[in-house]
Design an enzyme around this catalytic site. Structure first.
Site, PDB file in Angstrom:
ATOM      1  N   ARG A 169       0.825  -1.212   0.000  1.00 46.73           N
ATOM      2  CA  ARG A 169       0.000   0.000   0.000  1.00 46.73           C
ATOM      3  C   ARG A 169       0.861   1.265   0.000  1.00 46.73           C
ATOM      4  O   ARG A 169       0.460   2.317  -0.483  1.00 46.73           O
ATOM      5  CB  ARG A 169      -0.974   0.008   1.203  1.00 46.73           C
ATOM      6  CG  ARG A 169      -1.849   1.258   1.255  1.00 46.73           C
ATOM      7  CD  ARG A 169      -3.090   1.110   2.136  1.00 46.73           C
ATOM      8  NE  ARG A 169      -2.821   0.474   3.403  1.00 46.73           N
ATOM      9  CZ  ARG A 169      -2.174   1.035   4.428  1.00 46.73           C
ATOM     10  NH1 ARG A 169      -1.747   2.273   4.329  1.00 46.73           N
ATOM     11  NH2 ARG A 169      -1.975   0.364   5.546  1.00 46.73           N
ATOM     12  N   TYR A 189     -17.368  14.435 -15.014  1.00 45.27           N
ATOM     13  CA  TYR A 189     -17.793  13.048 -14.839  1.00 45.27           C
ATOM     14  C   TYR A 189     -18.777  13.002 -13.663  1.00 45.27           C
ATOM     15  O   TYR A 189     -18.479  13.555 -12.593  1.00 45.27           O
ATOM     16  CB  TYR A 189     -16.541  12.214 -14.561  1.00 45.27           C
ATOM     17  CG  TYR A 189     -16.797  10.739 -14.432  1.00 45.27           C
ATOM     18  CD1 TYR A 189     -17.156   9.980 -15.530  1.00 45.27           C
ATOM     19  CD2 TYR A 189     -16.676  10.104 -13.198  1.00 45.27           C
ATOM     20  CE1 TYR A 189     -17.386   8.624 -15.414  1.00 45.27           C
ATOM     21  CE2 TYR A 189     -16.904   8.747 -13.072  1.00 45.27           C
ATOM     22  CZ  TYR A 189     -17.256   8.020 -14.185  1.00 45.27           C
ATOM     23  OH  TYR A 189     -17.484   6.678 -14.060  1.00 45.27           O
ATOM     24  N   LYS A 203      -9.774   4.177 -19.045  1.00 46.82           N
ATOM     25  CA  LYS A 203     -10.171   4.630 -20.371  1.00 46.82           C
ATOM     26  C   LYS A 203      -9.001   4.520 -21.361  1.00 46.82           C
ATOM     27  O   LYS A 203      -8.523   3.444 -21.581  1.00 46.82           O
ATOM     28  CB  LYS A 203     -10.740   6.039 -20.272  1.00 46.82           C
ATOM     29  CG  LYS A 203     -11.706   6.241 -19.077  1.00 46.82           C
ATOM     30  CD  LYS A 203     -12.974   5.427 -19.177  1.00 46.82           C
ATOM     31  CE  LYS A 203     -13.775   5.369 -17.888  1.00 46.82           C
ATOM     32  NZ  LYS A 203     -14.106   6.665 -17.303  1.00 46.82           N
ATOM     33  N   ASP A 263      -8.823  16.916 -14.688  1.00 48.90           N
ATOM     34  CA  ASP A 263      -9.116  15.537 -15.095  1.00 48.90           C
ATOM     35  C   ASP A 263      -8.817  15.444 -16.584  1.00 48.90           C
ATOM     36  O   ASP A 263      -9.514  16.023 -17.410  1.00 48.90           O
ATOM     37  CB  ASP A 263     -10.588  15.203 -14.794  1.00 48.90           C
ATOM     38  CG  ASP A 263     -10.921  13.740 -15.080  1.00 48.90           C
ATOM     39  OD1 ASP A 263     -10.250  13.129 -15.943  1.00 48.90           O
ATOM     40  OD2 ASP A 263     -11.862  13.215 -14.452  1.00 48.90           O
TER      41      ASP A 263
HETATM   42  C1  LIG Z   1     -14.478   7.113 -16.016  1.00 48.20           C
HETATM   43  C2  LIG Z   1     -14.068   8.458 -15.605  1.00 48.20           C
HETATM   44  C3  LIG Z   1     -13.739   8.722 -14.257  1.00 48.20           C
HETATM   45  C4  LIG Z   1     -13.833   7.675 -13.164  1.00 48.20           C
HETATM   46  O1  LIG Z   1     -12.907   6.664 -13.370  1.00 48.20           O
HETATM   47  P1  LIG Z   1     -13.079   5.171 -12.777  1.00 48.20           P
HETATM   48  O2  LIG Z   1     -11.824   4.525 -13.218  1.00 48.20           O
HETATM   49  O3  LIG Z   1     -14.321   4.588 -13.349  1.00 48.20           O
HETATM   50  O4  LIG Z   1     -13.185   5.308 -11.294  1.00 48.20           O
HETATM   51  C5  LIG Z   1     -13.354  10.002 -13.931  1.00 48.20           C
HETATM   52  N1  LIG Z   1     -13.287  10.979 -14.861  1.00 48.20           N
HETATM   53  C6  LIG Z   1     -13.604  10.760 -16.161  1.00 48.20           C
HETATM   54  C7  LIG Z   1     -13.536  11.886 -17.129  1.00 48.20           C
HETATM   55  C8  LIG Z   1     -14.016   9.501 -16.575  1.00 48.20           C
HETATM   56  O5  LIG Z   1     -14.349   9.298 -17.844  1.00 48.20           O
END
Ligand SMILES: *Cc1c(COP(=O)(O)O)cnc(C)c1O
Length: 402
Positions: free
Chosen positions: A59, A112, A209, A184
């Site tokens: 961790r 998101y 993604k 993000d």
């Molecule tokens: C999918 C997504 C998230 C969240 O990610 P997870 O891996 O599902 O927790 C956050 N921001 C954006 C822009 C996303 O597309």
């Protein structure tokens, strides 16, 4: 190569922060599937807990995870990175570390869904105030600042409106008020955009993604521009516990190697599909930052290296016709998520953004007729054929004409 940081984008992706395994020479980073690591003696254990290099407990750090952290940190021009169990774990570490009781955060209104919901439902319980603004107009961000604003959190391009936020401008605005800027960068990936170079302090990714790209892992990453912020984030991250597993890290290390190749192909497909939709009689509107009529096409060219692989559109006949298109595709998969090698199609108002109240959704530009297509790496002709047949079947006017 002397300094991989100066190499081309694909070389950086493949070699950045990577080295052969020091023990065996393994070219692919081994999966160090161990929760704990032995010390040679008490002094060494004490030294490592005192900050000396070396492993202690997974961790707190793991060699497989560290290989991925070095890679993404280099791709984002950061001083270091922290692997996270998911994109949301990464985002929550940023919120926890950079917000406190009575703090205020300014957030892009069409982030998101859960990035917004968690602030409204959980952080609000601890006295954190959040203001959601259309950050595609930087003035809205400046106007929302308060004396207690400690963080500006933007998503650009945003999901699913594909609105862009001027990152350099927002960095100036945030810093002028003594706040930090976190971005993000999931939709662009480090291949197309580097917010830290534009002045942001922190970047988060859902590596679920584009970075992993194979629809088989949920994972996140946080990258910081300077050591002070990185250490603040690290301290919270390891205690919060949303850290990354070595097997998860290995899968992402495998996926990221082709990030540039996948992104180029998916983007080329998306661009062609956007033109096709724009010309299609059954389509009401198309939104894609690569189209010259996108309101922020110039900003895209200024701060990104390409418009990405997500296209949104509305079908003539609105919501019902849109649902028929989603149900009518045969090659594209009806599923949420994005950034994988296969094309996915979804309806944000009833799926990814259903948790956002209808009125707020509309205010943020997420109309009921909006269909989101996350374009993958298939052959373009097959994608066009698939969408074409679904559009024709969905549009009564078109069917009457043929
Ligand atoms: C999918 C997504 C998230 C969240 O990610 P997870 O891996 O599902 O927790 C956050 N921001 C954006 C822009 C996303 O597309």
């Amino acid at each position: 190569m002397d300094d991989v940081r100066l190499a081309g984008p694909h070389t950086r992706i493949i070699h950045g922060g990577q080295q052969e395994d020091p023990h065996t020479g393994a070219v692919s980073t081994p999966i160090y599937q161990s929760s704990t690591f032995a010390f040679t003696d008490a002094d060494e254990g004490a030294a490592r807990f005192g900050g000396a290099p070396g492993c202690k407990y997974t961790r707190l750090g793991n060699p497989t995870v560290a290989a991925l952290e070095r890679n993404v940190a280099l791709l984002e021009y950061g001083c270091g990175a922290l692997g996270a169990a998911s994109g949301m774990a990464a985002i929550n570490t940023v919120y926890l570390a950079l917000l406190g009781q009575g703090a205020h955060v300014v957030v892009t209104d069409c982030v998101y869904g859960p990035s917004r919901t968690v602030l409204e439902t959980e952080y609000a319980r601890f006295g954190v105030e959040a203001t959601f603004v259309d950050s595609s107009h930087s003035d809205n961000v400046a106007r929302a600042l308060r004396p207690n604003t400690s963080l500006v959190f933007v998503e650009s391009p945003a999901n699913p409106t594909l609105k862009l936020t001027d990152i350099a401008r927002c960095a100036d605005i945030a810093h002028g008020a003594g706040a930090l800027l976190a971005v993000d960068n999931t939709f662009a990936s480090p291949y197309l955009q580097n917010p830290l170079q534009l002045g942001a302090d922190v970047v988060v990714h859902s590596m679920t993604k584009f970075i992993n790209g194979h629809t088989d892992v949920v994972a996140g990453m946080i990258v910081a521009r300077d050591e002070e912020v990185l250490e603040r984030l690290r301290a919270v991250h390891v205690n919060f516990g949303g850290t990354m597993d070595p097997h998860q890290a290995w899968l992402v290390l495998r996926g990221i190697k082709t990030l540039g190749l996948r992104m180029e192909r998916a983007q080329a497909n998306a661009r062609a599909l956007a033109y096709f939709l724009q010309r299609h009689a059954a389509v009401q509107w198309v939104n894609y930052p690569g189209l010259v009529d996108h309101p922020q096409h110039d900003l895209m060219r200024q701060q990104m290296r390409g418009p990405g692989a997500i296209v949104t559109f509305g079908v003539r006949g609105g919501l019902e016709a849109g649902r028929r298109v989603i149900n009518g595709v045969r090659l594209a998969t009806l599923a949420v998520s994005l950034g994988g090698i296969e094309t996915l199609i979804e309806h944000p108002a009833s799926m990814t953004h259903a948790g956002v109240p209808a009125q707020e959704r509309l205010k943020a530009g997420i109309t009921d007729d909006l269909v989101r297509i996350a374009v993958g790496c298939e052959d373009y002709d097959d994608l066009e054929h698939d969408l074409g047949q679904a559009l024709e079947a969905a549009s009564p006017e078109m069917a009457a004409r043929t």
